[in-house]
Design a protein around this motif. Structure first.
Motif, PDB file in Angstrom:
ATOM      1  N   MET A 541       0.831  -1.218   0.000  1.00  0.00           N
ATOM      2  CA  MET A 541       0.000   0.000   0.000  1.00  0.00           C
ATOM      3  C   MET A 541       0.861   1.261   0.000  1.00  0.00           C
ATOM      4  O   MET A 541       0.400   2.336  -0.347  1.00  0.00           O
ATOM      5  N   ALA A 542       2.129   1.101   0.405  1.00  0.00           N
ATOM      6  CA  ALA A 542       3.037   2.257   0.443  1.00  0.00           C
ATOM      7  C   ALA A 542       3.811   2.405  -0.869  1.00  0.00           C
ATOM      8  O   ALA A 542       4.643   3.301  -0.998  1.00  0.00           O
ATOM      9  N   ASN A 543       3.543   1.540  -1.853  1.00  0.00           N
ATOM     10  CA  ASN A 543       4.254   1.651  -3.143  1.00  0.00           C
ATOM     11  C   ASN A 543       3.980   3.006  -3.785  1.00  0.00           C
ATOM     12  O   ASN A 543       2.837   3.477  -3.810  1.00  0.00           O
ATOM     13  N   ARG A 544       5.015   3.626  -4.312  1.00  0.00           N
ATOM     14  CA  ARG A 544       4.846   4.957  -4.879  1.00  0.00           C
ATOM     15  C   ARG A 544       5.547   5.097  -6.231  1.00  0.00           C
ATOM     16  O   ARG A 544       6.230   6.066  -6.504  1.00  0.00           O
ATOM     17  N   ASP A 545       5.369   4.087  -7.093  1.00  0.00           N
ATOM     18  CA  ASP A 545       5.904   4.185  -8.453  1.00  0.00           C
ATOM     19  C   ASP A 545       4.736   4.519  -9.371  1.00  0.00           C
ATOM     20  O   ASP A 545       3.855   3.678  -9.579  1.00  0.00           O
ATOM     21  N   ASN A 546       4.726   5.729  -9.888  1.00  0.00           N
ATOM     22  CA  ASN A 546       3.558   6.112 -10.682  1.00  0.00           C
ATOM     23  C   ASN A 546       3.766   5.938 -12.192  1.00  0.00           C
ATOM     24  O   ASN A 546       3.136   6.623 -12.996  1.00  0.00           O
ATOM     25  N   THR A 547       4.612   4.997 -12.570  1.00  0.00           N
ATOM     26  CA  THR A 547       4.798   4.713 -14.001  1.00  0.00           C
ATOM     27  C   THR A 547       3.468   4.256 -14.619  1.00  0.00           C
ATOM     28  O   THR A 547       2.812   3.365 -14.088  1.00  0.00           O
ATOM     29  N   ASP A 548       3.124   4.866 -15.723  1.00  0.00           N
ATOM     30  CA  ASP A 548       1.877   4.528 -16.417  1.00  0.00           C
ATOM     31  C   ASP A 548       2.118   3.294 -17.289  1.00  0.00           C
ATOM     32  O   ASP A 548       2.861   3.350 -18.272  1.00  0.00           O
ATOM     33  N   ALA A 549       1.474   2.179 -16.919  1.00  0.00           N
ATOM     34  CA  ALA A 549       1.665   0.944 -17.686  1.00  0.00           C
ATOM     35  C   ALA A 549       0.769   0.915 -18.919  1.00  0.00           C
ATOM     36  O   ALA A 549       0.768  -0.050 -19.674  1.00  0.00           O
ATOM     37  N   GLY A 550      -0.014   1.953 -19.115  1.00  0.00           N
ATOM     38  CA  GLY A 550      -0.910   2.016 -20.274  1.00  0.00           C
ATOM     39  C   GLY A 550      -2.278   2.489 -19.863  1.00  0.00           C
ATOM     40  O   GLY A 550      -2.824   2.026 -18.861  1.00  0.00           O
ATOM     41  N   LEU A 551      -2.816   3.454 -20.612  1.00  0.00           N
ATOM     42  CA  LEU A 551      -4.163   3.975 -20.380  1.00  0.00           C
ATOM     43  C   LEU A 551      -4.384   4.464 -18.937  1.00  0.00           C
ATOM     44  O   LEU A 551      -5.484   4.370 -18.399  1.00  0.00           O
ATOM     45  N   GLY A 552      -3.318   4.954 -18.325  1.00  0.00           N
ATOM     46  CA  GLY A 552      -3.453   5.560 -16.998  1.00  0.00           C
ATOM     47  C   GLY A 552      -3.458   4.563 -15.855  1.00  0.00           C
ATOM     48  O   GLY A 552      -3.711   4.948 -14.715  1.00  0.00           O
ATOM     49  N   ASN A 553      -3.180   3.291 -16.143  1.00  0.00           N
ATOM     50  CA  ASN A 553      -3.082   2.309 -15.058  1.00  0.00           C
ATOM     51  C   ASN A 553      -1.673   2.340 -14.468  1.00  0.00           C
ATOM     52  O   ASN A 553      -0.695   2.193 -15.197  1.00  0.00           O
ATOM     53  N   THR A 554      -1.598   2.515 -13.155  1.00  0.00           N
ATOM     54  CA  THR A 554      -0.300   2.615 -12.483  1.00  0.00           C
ATOM     55  C   THR A 554      -0.208   1.524 -11.417  1.00  0.00           C
ATOM     56  O   THR A 554      -0.393   1.792 -10.227  1.00  0.00           O
ATOM     57  N   PRO A 555       0.059   0.279 -11.852  1.00  0.00           N
ATOM     58  CA  PRO A 555       0.060  -0.833 -10.893  1.00  0.00           C
ATOM     59  C   PRO A 555       1.097  -0.692  -9.785  1.00  0.00           C
ATOM     60  O   PRO A 555       0.970  -1.337  -8.749  1.00  0.00           O
ATOM     61  N   GLY A 556       2.091   0.156  -9.976  1.00  0.00           N
ATOM     62  CA  GLY A 556       3.120   0.330  -8.951  1.00  0.00           C
ATOM     63  C   GLY A 556       2.771   1.406  -7.938  1.00  0.00           C
ATOM     64  O   GLY A 556       3.551   1.703  -7.040  1.00  0.00           O
TER      65      GLY A 556
END
Ligand SMILES: Nc1nc2c(c(=O)[nH]1)N[C@H]1C(S)=C(S)[C@@H](COP(=O)(O)OP(=O)(O)OC[C@H]3O[C@@H](n4cnc5c(=O)[nH]c(N)nc54)[C@H](O)[C@@H]3O)O[C@H]1N2
Ligand SMILES: Nc1nc2c(c(=O)[nH]1)N[C@H]1C(S)=C(S)[C@@H](COP(=O)(O)OP(=O)(O)OC[C@H]3O[C@@H](n4cnc5c(=O)[nH]c(N)nc54)[C@H](O)[C@@H]3O)O[C@H]1N2
Ligand SMILES: [Mo]
Length: 811
Positions: A541-556
């Motif tokens: 829950m503390a993950n803070r990687d905002n890389t966009d994996a596509g279409l605004g989804n940021t699984p990180g």
């Protein structure tokens, strides 16, 4: 939300109905603006008031409060009549093809199985016809007269554009224009997103209105699609987490039901709650209920929960009736409740029919308020002059105030509307005598244990056998948020082996995901949907990687339940062969071995394209429900019923049945309902950006922006009543009155409904007699204590009032 905030930017059409995100969700609203500016999306707002969201919409239509079901069923009719549906999706992924039992019917406003005595339904006819093996019958041509599609066509046939106008006051031309834009999203490469909140939930038919939107989205093929979905804009920052954790009287965490008193054994409970497949080859994920439920019991009762004692099933409380807040305060009103703990809850201000609430609180022996602020509830006994109607000397309730932290003073996770669990850290320590909420509850628990140990009492095991391994009693953070988060995630209680005998978990190991939960007592977890949020890899829950994996989804970024999935039912974004409906919205790819991409698939990742698909994995038929098989209390299809207090003489659809026959109405409230002659105007209540519920009025800066109660009234009514902008008015219902400043505005329009003119009045709901704003009445003096047939949510958003100019001052 089926989708999430950022995903709104992918929509071609944004429909806001029953919400006002520009005002109540101003940060998330930026994604609507992004859709509009970058994606050229059309924004449609349908609301009784021209509100701040309407101010940036492409199309706005006023609507009569409490009539949305008619509008939506009108849209369903339009889509079916003009054949603007996503055909393959409807055929393959919805229950349109399934055959319904012969004894199901609908006549003159009621569905089959209604008992007028108890005002409840026997739902046995509201389901599918089955063959000898228990499998549901299906007609892929959708021509069978009892297939869901044909029944739906018949049901909505009455909702013509003229009927929609007659019920809702929405002009036929406006309705048709909106329906046409919605219909355009049946194209495979176009999506519509629905944003809704309290303007839909606060009605006696609220749950059915939301189903109406879900049905439209299924017909358009928009569920599971990026830029689509049905998206509830949740309220308090952690109200989503509250629902996930099952803080409702008939629920336990993870969307499971609390056993009823008729369920005497674990086996009986599990047999009655675990669904079996209705069609072959279903995921039917709820078939894992025993694993989730037994892991919960192991969490609650630890070593006291064994196979031999049904995992301590007997210790879990069982329900005999609902104890939702309306029911509970009704019991209190009847003098049947001794004590009440209000933690982070200000019922005097927030509940409907304040004068009933204050009488109820006056009958308590004791009231405990756990709150950082002095709330109206904690001072209800003060009887602030004319604002309360129970004299102080008659109130014997002893009130204890336990000052707590506020959310910004603690570590922990908050779940947002998009189901993201975001860990946050305390900004500062709670001031003065205030303590952290877990510390207050933990100390109460320790004291109860001591008393039960020393003095005994009825059923001491329920308290004494509950797992309470926190060994930090004197710690100011007891129990720690980290400890609780790990317990929610769950861990192995012993070494766990797979069927081949390979060790998959060692004792004490945090679980990776909920597929590891067991029904043999070797795992513990108190909220299966949170499993995966704190694993051996640390706090996800503390993950803070905002890389966009596509279409605004940021699984990180943070962690979304379930399984870090960002868009629910994402299998439905592709056809049965696994080909995306819209290549530009493809979020999952088959790489020859597994599905991967911008999201976590909600089907087994290694099953190749071409395998049978049943994307609605939580349902035993695997299909989105246009017909809700026994899911709702008031019917398998939505139907328009009038609000309990209605401005028109009869329901234009069926004269005999006016309001929802299964609406929540208590005997005590019958005499508290007004009629359309004494109270001719429709009132609706709502929030403003500058104040948060009854809370931030304690801050001087907010109080300066919105110093006192006002109401919005239209120019026509104002002139009829001789009310000018800025006048003080008295607003009355059968339950009491308030005074307010009048804002006379073009934003409120007169509507033509069922051959008469209907005036609507807007009543923001924030002020009271505590805090830094001017002392005044609570707006909930006016609202009625009736509730939705499914959720029991009060009808705050459509009731009857009278309004008059106040000459002089009130005594
Ligand atoms: N600034 C601020 N933000 C907040 C809050 C706050 O108090 N202040 N409260 C938070 C909470 S707890 C919640 S639950 C959310 C609520 O978020 P919203 O639901 O967006 O807020 P409301 O203002 O209650 O109502 C939304 C709109 O519904 C309209 N409405 C009323 N009746 C009807 C109807 O019958 N049909 C239709 N179509 N519309 C109707 C109202 O006119 C209003 O514009 O906001 C959260 N955010
Ligand atoms: N007429 C009408 N009535 C409504 C509504 C409406 O639209 N119209 N909206 C309804 C809705 S959606 C909601 S959610 C309810 C809201 O009803 P409530 O939840 O009762 O409303 P709040 O004013 O937000 O009160 C929450 C209390 O929590 C306290 N608090 C804040 N942080 C913490 C904390 O960390 N710990 C503890 N212990 N306390 C804390 C605040 O000081 C505040 O007193 O009102 C409902 N009532
Ligand atoms: Mo809320």
């Amino acid at each position: 939300m089926t989708n999430h905030w950022v995903d709104i930017k992918n929509a071609n059409v944004v429909v806001v109905m029953g919400g006002n995100p520009a005002e109540a969700h101003p940060v998330g609203f930026k994604w609507v603006i992004e859709a509009k500016t970058k994606n050229k999306a059309k924004v449609i707002v349908v609301d009784p008031r021209f509100n701040r969201t309407a101010a940036v919409a492409d199309i706005f239509s006023p609507i009569r409060a409490g009539s949305d079901a008619a509008f939506l069923m009108g849209v369903v009719r339009y889509l079916l009549q003009t054949d603007q549906i996503q055909h393959e999706y409807v055929r393959d992924y919805t229950n349109a093809t399934l055959i319904v039992r012969e004894d199901f019917g609908f006549d003159e406003g009621v569905f089959s199985g209604f008992d007028p005595q108890t005002k409840t339904y026997d739902k046995s006819s509201w389901t599918y016809e089955r063959d000898a093996d228990g499998q549901v019958l299906r007609d892929p041509t959708m021509t069978h007269p009892r297939c869901v599609l044909q029944l739906l066509k018949k049901h909505v046939d009455r909702y013509t554009p003229d009927m929609v106008e007659e019920i809702t006051g929405v002009k036929k031309a406006d309705f048709l224009r909106i329906a046409e834009i919605m219909g355009s999203c049946s194209a495979k490469n176009k999506t519509l997103t629905w944003l809704y909140a309290l303007g839909w939930t606060h009605h006696t038919g609220g749950a059915q209105i939301i189903r109406g939107a879900a049905m439209i989205q299924l017909l358009l093929g928009n569920i599971g699609m990026s830029g689509g979905g049905v998206n509830a804009l949740r309220g308090h920052s952690n109200i989503q987490g509250y629902t996930d954790l099952g803080l409702l009287s008939l629920r336990v965490p993870g969307y499971m039901n609390l056993p009823s008193e008729n369920q005497q054994t674990l086996a009986q409970y599990l047999a009655e709650t675990t669904p079996s497949d209705l069609l072959p080859g279903q995921v039917n994920y709820w078939k894992n209920t025993p694993k989730f439920f037994i892991s919960l019991l192991k969490n609650l009762y630890g070593k006291h929960a064994t196979k031999d004692n049904d995992f301590a099933f007997d210790l879990l409380p069982k329900w005999d009736r609902s104890y939702d807040m309306l029911a509970y305060f009704d019991l209190m009103y009847e003098g049947k409740v001794n004590g009440y703990i209000a933690q982070g809850f200000n019922p005097l201000a927030a509940m409907p029919d304040k004068n009933k609430t204050s009488k109820a609180l006056s009958k308590l022996k004791f009231l405990v308020v756990i709150d950082p602020l002095a709330t109206e509830t904690s001072n209800f006994w003060r009887n602030e002059g004319r604002f309360n109607d129970v004299p102080t000397e008659e109130i014997m309730t002893e009130v204890f105030r336990l000052p707590s932290n506020c959310f910004a003073e603690e570590d922990g996770a908050i779940v947002n509307s998009g189901r993201w669990l975001q860990w946050h850290f305390a900004g500062q320590e709670p001031p003065g005598l205030a303590r952290h909420d877990p510390k207050i509850l933990g100390d109460i628990m320790m004291e109860l244990r001591r008393l039960y140990k020393e003095e005994g009492g009825a059923c001491p095991e329920q308290v004494l056998h509950m797992t309470w391994d926190h060994d930090t009693y004197h710690d100011p953070y007891f129990p720690h948020p980290e400890e609780m988060a790990k317990e929610a995630n769950g861990y192995a209680l012993e070494d766990v082996f797979d069927e081949a005998g390979n060790q998959i978990l060692r004792k004490g190991q945090l679980l990776d995901d909920f597929s590891q939960l067991r029904d043999d007592g070797t795992t513990a977890s108190f909220c299966w949907v949170f499993t995966g949020s704190w694993t051996e890899r640390g706090n996800q829950m503390a993950n803070r990687d905002n890389t966009d994996a596509g279409l605004g989804n940021t699984p990180g970024w943070a962690w979304a339940w379930p399984a870090n999935r960002r868009i629910l039912y994402n299998r439905a974004s592709m056809d049965i062969n696994g080909k995306p409906w819209d290549p530009d919205r493809q979020i999952l790819h088959w790489d020859g071995k597994r599905w991967s991409g911008a999201d976590v698939p909600d089907f087994p990742a290694t099953v190749p394209p071409g395998a049978p698909a049943a994307p609605f994995i939580m349902l035993p038929e695997g299909m989105g429900r246009l017909f809700s098989a026994q899911g709702m209390n008031d019917g398998p299809f939505p139907e328009h019923y009038e609000p309990v207090e209605s401005p028109i003489a009869k329901n234009p659809l069926h004269a005999e049945v006016t309001h929802n026959p299964t609406a929540r109405i208590f005997q005590n409230d019958l005499e508290r309902m007004g009629n359309r002659h004494d109270y001719p105007y429709v009132a609706t209540t709502y929030s403003v950006t500058e104040l948060f519920r009854h809370w931030t009025k304690h801050s001087h800066l907010n109080a300066m922006l919105q110093p006192e109660q006002f109401i919005e009234i239209g120019e026509q009514l104002a002139s009829e009543k001789g009310i000018r902008h800025g006048d003080t008015v008295k607003v009355t219902t059968k339950r009491g009155y308030i005074t307010a400043k009048a804002v006379v505005t073009k934003r409120m329009r007169t509507l033509n409904v069922a051959g008469q003119q209907v005036q609507q009045i807007g009543i923001p709901c924030h002020w009271g007699f505590e805090g830094a704003t001017r002392k005044g009445y609570l707006a909930n003096t006016l609202s009625p204590g009736v509730g939705d047939a499914n959720s029991q949510t009060p009808e705050f958003k459509a009731f009857l009032v009278n309004v008059e100019k106040l000459e002089g001052t009130l005594a």
